[in-house]
Structure formats: C-alpha cells, structure tokens
Design a protein around this motif. Sequence first.
Motif, PDB file in Angstrom:
ATOM      1  N   GLU B  40      37.057  45.504  25.504  1.00 55.28           N
ATOM      2  CA  GLU B  40      37.556  44.227  24.987  1.00 55.28           C
ATOM      3  C   GLU B  40      37.261  43.053  25.938  1.00 55.28           C
ATOM      4  OE1 GLU B  40      41.562  42.832  26.122  1.00 55.28           O
ATOM      5  OE2 GLU B  40      42.136  44.923  25.897  1.00 55.28           O
ATOM      6  N   PHE B  41      37.119  43.366  27.227  1.00 48.79           N
ATOM      7  CA  PHE B  41      36.944  42.295  28.207  1.00 48.79           C
ATOM      8  C   PHE B  41      35.562  41.673  28.096  1.00 48.79           C
ATOM      9  CE2 PHE B  41      40.186  44.952  30.205  1.00 48.79           C
ATOM     10  CZ  PHE B  41      41.144  44.005  30.488  1.00 48.79           C
ATOM     11  N   SER B  42      35.503  40.377  28.077  1.00 49.69           N
ATOM     12  CA  SER B  42      34.214  39.721  27.994  1.00 49.69           C
ATOM     13  C   SER B  42      34.273  38.320  28.602  1.00 49.69           C
ATOM     14  CB  SER B  42      33.780  39.629  26.522  1.00 49.69           C
ATOM     15  OG  SER B  42      32.621  38.856  26.419  1.00 49.69           O
ATOM     16  N   VAL B  43      33.256  37.993  29.375  1.00 52.28           N
ATOM     17  CA  VAL B  43      33.122  36.619  29.880  1.00 52.28           C
ATOM     18  C   VAL B  43      31.749  36.088  29.468  1.00 52.28           C
ATOM     19  CG1 VAL B  43      34.662  36.837  31.847  1.00 52.28           C
ATOM     20  CG2 VAL B  43      32.277  37.503  32.083  1.00 52.28           C
ATOM     21  N   LYS B  44      31.324  36.549  28.319  1.00 55.29           N
ATOM     22  CA  LYS B  44      30.002  36.192  27.800  1.00 55.29           C
ATOM     23  C   LYS B  44      29.789  34.680  27.779  1.00 55.29           C
ATOM     24  CE  LYS B  44      27.242  38.040  24.041  1.00 55.29           C
ATOM     25  NZ  LYS B  44      27.407  38.881  22.829  1.00 55.29           N
ATOM     26  N   GLY B  45      28.696  34.274  28.353  1.00 54.75           N
ATOM     27  CA  GLY B  45      28.337  32.865  28.303  1.00 54.75           C
ATOM     28  C   GLY B  45      29.108  31.979  29.262  1.00 54.75           C
ATOM     29  N   VAL B  46      29.984  32.572  30.078  1.00 53.79           N
ATOM     30  CA  VAL B  46      30.714  31.746  31.043  1.00 53.79           C
ATOM     31  C   VAL B  46      29.779  31.402  32.206  1.00 53.79           C
ATOM     32  CG1 VAL B  46      32.576  31.726  32.749  1.00 53.79           C
ATOM     33  CG2 VAL B  46      32.971  32.719  30.474  1.00 53.79           C
ATOM     34  N   PRO B  47      29.569  30.103  32.491  1.00 52.39           N
ATOM     35  CA  PRO B  47      28.696  29.727  33.611  1.00 52.39           C
ATOM     36  C   PRO B  47      29.337  30.088  34.951  1.00 52.39           C
ATOM     37  CG  PRO B  47      29.755  27.782  32.680  1.00 52.39           C
ATOM     38  CD  PRO B  47      30.150  28.947  31.804  1.00 52.39           C
ATOM     39  N   GLY B  48      28.499  30.418  35.928  1.00 53.96           N
ATOM     40  CA  GLY B  48      28.950  30.858  37.238  1.00 53.96           C
ATOM     41  C   GLY B  48      30.104  30.062  37.849  1.00 53.96           C
ATOM     42  N   PRO B  49      29.973  28.754  37.943  1.00 52.24           N
ATOM     43  CA  PRO B  49      31.022  27.992  38.621  1.00 52.24           C
ATOM     44  C   PRO B  49      32.387  28.099  37.937  1.00 52.24           C
ATOM     45  CG  PRO B  49      29.024  26.664  38.332  1.00 52.24           C
ATOM     46  CD  PRO B  49      28.828  27.927  37.553  1.00 52.24           C
ATOM     47  N   ARG B  50      32.393  28.471  36.680  1.00 55.95           N
ATOM     48  CA  ARG B  50      33.667  28.571  35.963  1.00 55.95           C
ATOM     49  C   ARG B  50      34.203  30.002  35.942  1.00 55.95           C
ATOM     50  NH1 ARG B  50      35.574  28.200  31.605  1.00 55.95           N
ATOM     51  NH2 ARG B  50      37.544  27.755  32.587  1.00 55.95           N
ATOM     52  N   LEU B  51      33.489  30.955  36.560  1.00 49.77           N
ATOM     53  CA  LEU B  51      33.865  32.358  36.425  1.00 49.77           C
ATOM     54  C   LEU B  51      35.277  32.649  36.927  1.00 49.77           C
ATOM     55  CD1 LEU B  51      33.125  35.175  35.533  1.00 49.77           C
ATOM     56  CD2 LEU B  51      32.121  35.598  37.762  1.00 49.77           C
ATOM     57  N   GLY B  52      35.608  32.088  38.122  1.00 50.65           N
ATOM     58  CA  GLY B  52      36.932  32.317  38.691  1.00 50.65           C
ATOM     59  C   GLY B  52      38.034  31.938  37.721  1.00 50.65           C
ATOM     60  N   HIS B  53      37.935  30.728  37.199  1.00 48.05           N
ATOM     61  CA  HIS B  53      38.935  30.278  36.233  1.00 48.05           C
ATOM     62  C   HIS B  53      38.963  31.155  34.989  1.00 48.05           C
ATOM     63  CE1 HIS B  53      40.652  26.696  37.958  1.00 48.05           C
ATOM     64  NE2 HIS B  53      39.455  26.355  38.421  1.00 48.05           N
ATOM     65  N   ALA B  54      37.766  31.497  34.520  1.00 55.16           N
ATOM     66  CA  ALA B  54      37.679  32.311  33.295  1.00 55.16           C
ATOM     67  C   ALA B  54      38.385  33.646  33.497  1.00 55.16           C
ATOM     68  CB  ALA B  54      36.223  32.527  32.906  1.00 55.16           C
ATOM     69  N   LEU B  55      38.252  34.222  34.704  1.00 57.38           N
ATOM     70  CA  LEU B  55      38.883  35.522  34.957  1.00 57.38           C
ATOM     71  C   LEU B  55      40.406  35.410  34.961  1.00 57.38           C
ATOM     72  CD1 LEU B  55      36.494  37.050  37.649  1.00 57.38           C
ATOM     73  CD2 LEU B  55      36.719  37.673  35.238  1.00 57.38           C
ATOM     74  N   VAL B  56      40.907  34.278  35.455  1.00 55.04           N
ATOM     75  CA  VAL B  56      42.352  34.062  35.416  1.00 55.04           C
ATOM     76  C   VAL B  56      42.820  33.839  33.971  1.00 55.04           C
ATOM     77  CG1 VAL B  56      44.229  32.536  36.147  1.00 55.04           C
ATOM     78  CG2 VAL B  56      42.400  33.155  37.765  1.00 55.04           C
TER      79      VAL B  56
END
Lengths: 213, 213, 213, 213
Positions: B40-56
């Motif tokens: 179920e987990f996905s960070v598809k299309g998340v740009p690198g600089p936003r990854l930290g926030h996306a994971l939270v």
Amino acid sequence: MRSVRPARDDAGVDDDAGTTRLEAFSDGVFAIAATLLVLEFSVKGVPGPRLGHALVDLWPSYLAYATSFLTIGVIWINHHYCVQTMARADRTLMFLNLLLLLTVAFLPFPTKLVAQYLQQSGERDAVYAYDLTFVLMAIVYNVWWRYASAGRRLIGERVPESSVRAITRAFNPGVPMYATALLVAVFSPLASVVLTFAIAAFYLPSAALFAER
Amino acid sequence: MRSVRPARDDAGVDDDAGTTRLEAFSDGVFAIAATLLVLEFSVKGVPGPRLGHALVDLWPSYLAYATSFLTIGVIWINHHYCVQTMARADRTLMFLNLLLLLTVAFLPFPTKLVAQYLQQSGERDAVYAYDLTFVLMAIVYNVWWRYASAGRRLIGERVPESSVRAITRAFNPGVPMYATALLVAVFSPLASVVLTFAIAAFYLPSAALFAER
Amino acid sequence: MRSVRPARDDAGVDDDAGTTRLEAFSDGVFAIAATLLVLEFSVKGVPGPRLGHALVDLWPSYLAYATSFLTIGVIWINHHYCVQTMARADRTLMFLNLLLLLTVAFLPFPTKLVAQYLQQSGERDAVYAYDLTFVLMAIVYNVWWRYASAGRRLIGERVPESSVRAITRAFNPGVPMYATALLVAVFSPLASVVLTFAIAAFYLPSAALFAER
Amino acid sequence: MRSVRPARDDAGVDDDAGTTRLEAFSDGVFAIAATLLVLEFSVKGVPGPRLGHALVDLWPSYLAYATSFLTIGVIWINHHYCVQTMARADRTLMFLNLLLLLTVAFLPFPTKLVAQYLQQSGERDAVYAYDLTFVLMAIVYNVWWRYASAGRRLIGERVPESSVRAITRAFNPGVPMYATALLVAVFSPLASVVLTFAIAAFYLPSAALFAER
C-alpha cells in the motif's frame, strides 16, 4: 505443530505448540517479505534502445535488494536458532514476535525508497527511513530475545547457560551497528547503505550465527 | 499432515488430517495477506526535496498498516488456538474456513483505501469499507467457531468444557466491537481507525489469547 | 517431509518423501495465488467524493475475486484429498503437478481482466480468457488424477477401490462444466462468471469434496 | 523442524535441524517467486475492442512466464532431492543457500523484462539480463552442491556414493547450457528464450530429477 494433536496428548490444550506456532507464521512472513523485495525493480517507460543503460543505472536497486534480502535471511536463520532454545512461548513473546514481523514485513518499502532515490535528490531522507527501520528492527529483536532469556524465562532446561550467553553476546552489537549506519547517512547516504550491506554479508554470518561454535 | 501417511495408517483415507490441512492453507493465507499490506505504501512521483515531508505525511498509511497487520496476527494466533481444540474438521468447517480466509485476504484492499483517503475527501467511505470488512470477518469467524463448538461437534474428547467456554466468551465481543468502530466512523473516520488499532493492540491480546489462563 | 530423514532411515534416498514434497510446494502456490487476487482491486485516481460510488461499481471485481478465491480453495482441498490416497509420487506426476500449479498461479491475471472489463466493452474476450484458464486447469487436473489412479499406479495399497472410484466420479464433470461456462460466455459474459461462481460455491463443495461420505 | 524440540532431545541445541530450517525458508521463497511471476502480465490502458488482440500479442509474456515457472519448479524439486542426501547443514551451506534464493527471488524482474521487450526494440538487452540471471543461478547452485558433496562433507552416511555422483553428473551441464542460451541471444533473443524454455521443459525433468533411477 503439524503433528501435535493436543486433543489427544493433553487434558487441556497444548502448551508447547507455542513455539511451533511462532515459527510457522514467522517463516511465512520472512520468506514473503524477502521475495516481495523484487517488486521494487522497475524500468517502466524506458524505451528499448536505452534498456541496457537503464539496467546498469539500476545499481542502487541491486544494492538495496541484496542488502535487504541478506539481512532478512540472516534474521530468519538467527530467529530459528533462538526459538530452538525456548521450551515454550507465552503471550508476551507472541506479541513481541508480531512486532518484529511487523518491522520485517515493512522493509520492502524503505528498500524501494533507497532503490528510487539513492544517488539522486532526496537520497538522504530515503536512507534515513531505511536505517531507521533497521534500528527499530534491531531494538524489537533485542527486546524479544531479552524477554525470552532473562532469568531463563522461556529457555529449555537442558539448554546450557553458555549457549544462552553466546546468543546474547551476538545480539549486543546489533543496535549500535545500525545506529552507526544511521549516523553515517548524515555524511554519505551511499556509504551508509554499503555499511548495512557489509553488516548482512560479513558481520552477521560470522558472529551471530551459531555464535558459540 | 506432513508426516501422516493415510495410505498406511488407515483402511480408507485419514480423517484427522482435516485440521492440519486447514492449518497449512490458513497459515499461508494469513502470512501472505499480512505481508502484502506493505504494497500500500507509495511515494510515486514525489520529488526528492519533498521526500522527507512526504514520508511524514504518510502517517495514515503507517496507522492502517499497523492496525491491519496486528489484527491479522492476532486472528492467526487465535485461529491456531481454536483449531487445537478440534479433533477433526468436516466439510462445512472447511468451507466456513475458506470464507474466513476470503475476508482476511481481502483486507489489503480496504487498508489501502484508508491509507490513501484518511484525512482527505472520501475518508468516510474508505473507513466504512475498512470497518465493514472487519465486521464481516468477525461474523464469519464467530460462525466458524460456533459451528465447531456447538454441542462440542468437532471438539476433542479430552478438551475440558471450561476451555471451550473460555474461547466462546472471548469471541463474544468481536462483532459488537467492530460494529462500534463502524458507528464511530459516522462521526470521525480517524477515531474509528484508532479504535480498530486499539482493539488489535490492547483488547485482543489480553482477552482473546489464551483466555482461560 | 519435515521430519523424514532419508540419510538415516534408508540406504538410499527416501522414495515416499515424494508426496510431501509435492504438497509443500503446492500448498505454497495455492495460498499465494489466492492471496494475490486482492491486488486486482484498484480505485486509482478516483476523487474522494466519488469513492463511495466507485466502491459499489467495483462489484465485478468482488464477484471475480470470490469466484477465483473459492475455486482455488476447493481445488486445494481436493488436491490434498487426492494426494492422501497416493503412496508415492513419481517424476511424471511431479511434472503434471507443476503444470497444474502453472495454471493455478496464472489465475490472478484473467481474474483481473474480468474485474476490469466485465459490463464494459471487451468483456467477452476477458471472460473467454477467464473460462479458458478454468478449462485448461480442469483438463490438467484430470490428467494429473488419471495418471495417478489408472491401474492404481500410485495409489496406496490400503486405500479401497471405492474411494478411488468416488474421486474419479467427482472429477468427471469438471471439464464439461467449465466448457459449458465458456459456451455461455458467447451469449452472456456475466452469466458465465456467475455460473463459474456457482460451480465453486455450490457444486464443488457438495460433490467433489469427500465424495464418498 | 516443526516437531524437533531441541530443548528436550539434546544437551545443547539441535544440529540436524539445519536442513529442515534450510528447506522451510527455501520452500517459501521458491513458491512465492514462482507465483509472483503472474504480476508481469498487464493490459493496462488497452481499450475493450482491442482486448482480444492484445491478449494474443502477449505471447512473449506467456512464454516467459512458462519458462520461469517451470525452471523454478524444477530447481525446487532438485533442491529437495539434494537436501535429502545431507545429514546436516553448516553455516557456509546456509549462506550459499541464501545466495541461491537471492537469485531465484530476483527472477520475476528479468522475466518481466523479457515479457515487455521481446520482439521489440531492446529485446537483446532484456534477454541478456534474463540469461545472465540463469547463468548466475546455475553457478551458485553448482557451488552450493559442490560445497556440500565435496569429500561427502555434509552427506549422510548411508547415502551411497553412486547417488552423490549421479546428482553431480546432473549438475554438470547446467552452467554450459545457460551460457549457450546467453550466446544464442547474440544472434536471436527469441531463440534464446525458446532454448531456456526447452531446458526447463525437456532436459531438466529427464536428466536432473532422480538422475540415478
């Protein structure tokens, strides 16, 4: 478990089945989590003429795959080795075991993050997530073993104290090692993943497995 | 099962193998369903600089993952505990067991819905689907146990009546609890998921597991 | 198998392990194929306010999921019932068994086709693919059983001929039934899937399982 | 393993459990890797009226699926056959086994490459990746067996030397055959995949399985 028929052997319900029950479900989760790692690989939308290069550029995926696969394999081998020293499982151990499996089954996700972001923008956060998962896993694994072994709570009578101590010694460096990998990621995410790979490929097999022999 | 050789032990075909047959397939489905949850987990299309926030921001995914994983784990432990009281399995139990596995194996889908929609537009419908799955699962699980235990239909001779009653008592609150979670979703989808998590993490381990001890 | 130690029990290598070896791998494939079916479900890109409707509109997916899951479950139960009558497995049976598993493990794909296309343009081809898979599976399953049972080639000595004949009788309608479902798809793809569901839910459990009892 | 209780049978920890431990995890990985192959199939975005044609055009996927599935199946059968000759497993064998499983569990990825690129631009690189995986797998598998059998290091006492030699003979052509497939890919990627299929479907079953009989 398979051949234990409590309804016949016991007045009540079989106590000892606990460890086999533990192993059957754990075996399944370890094997599946390791095999699901392959789903991280993707060359979606890569045009034919670029495929060769794309496959070479996937090296962070290969590194992450091998690291996670070997780590799960070594955890699995050690898990059985530990469970074999136990005469029984109780409710708390069962629940700690579920928590351990929860972190192991989660591993394919941070592995995918490393595969996607290593050597690119965002790699530090990806490796932080990866290393944090290993730190958590090592903590839960330690608590799991310490609960079972403290005062020989669940250890079988005939298991020599030296075996128990050897396993405990083998568990000791786990959390510090993965915490070090996390620290290294501050300076170099790639070096951190390489260190985690080295732990799975060199340290764990030699130290933790059959520690006493 | 593994070591039962009906062709040798019996004139006909082994009757008792039924419960082991039941367990082998059930073990597999429980372990796989729990491990597939990670997809179920996905960070598809998340740009690198936003990854930290996306994971939270993925916290609803973490919550849904932990809730479903622990629930499957606890169901699995209780399943074995119940099967151990049974001397044999018959055709109806086998079919009820298939229905139970059908609902458990379905769980990764509503879990994904919660992960995707919680705290966003559509969250209520997502949590309804999630809670309805648990209600259904609890109903089928109850029918499964009641079929086996009514008049001790499939219970082994040496299993004391007190063990059977203790398990039945532990089953009683299942449907009402998950129905309550469904009701709570009308007011707060998030609170409903938290309640479902609490059931898996606190209630079930203490009450249903080894209820008698 | 697990407890058979050929190196100790035999001069050579264990002959009988054949059927257990067969079962362990088959169990795994059956359980995984059934559980992978859930991956067909998708509400990708559905906006929140439309989620409720979208979940209702997924009914072809639910129908396809239940049909395939129950079919695999029933095949699995019958598989064990058959293997229990066998005293040993030979090379040909092993290979026929691989072919059977190859068709079972393929099922998630045509199931997904039915889920995606039923009640939409292309539904006929989707259901043809689905039904053809079942026809193939039924043919391979029949060949598998007939190979083992012809002249009691692999049947255990103490298994009564009546048991063998009862299983053979239960196998007879398999291919004609799935061929009928394929024919029905020419006129109504939906009716064909409903028929396949009915075979799994009503016919198979009553007829094939424990046919003799 | 399941029924081995080292805490009771031994003063220390069970030595022999090694081979069962090896088998349980290996069984799981083999079965899951084979079943995950189905995820390569996709008709995403194909409009209804074109579905029939699209399903026929998928033939490289069917070929790749059958080839990989049969290969894993045959490897699995041979794996058990080999392990049955072993009286015990040691640390090195365990690690070599992990490496073998790592290559087997990787197979769904190159299989997907072949399915996507065969008969299209990029097919040569896809088949190189596929064949290289098989070459690697064959090398690791050979090392695994040679480690166990050299000087009868891990072979059980009662296993006749002729059985060991027969297995070794069956292993010999593995690497050359897959290396040949890799060479053939230089001229014709399709012929290479067909050759790999033929190895799984014809050569391996007749030669490697139960080689001595």
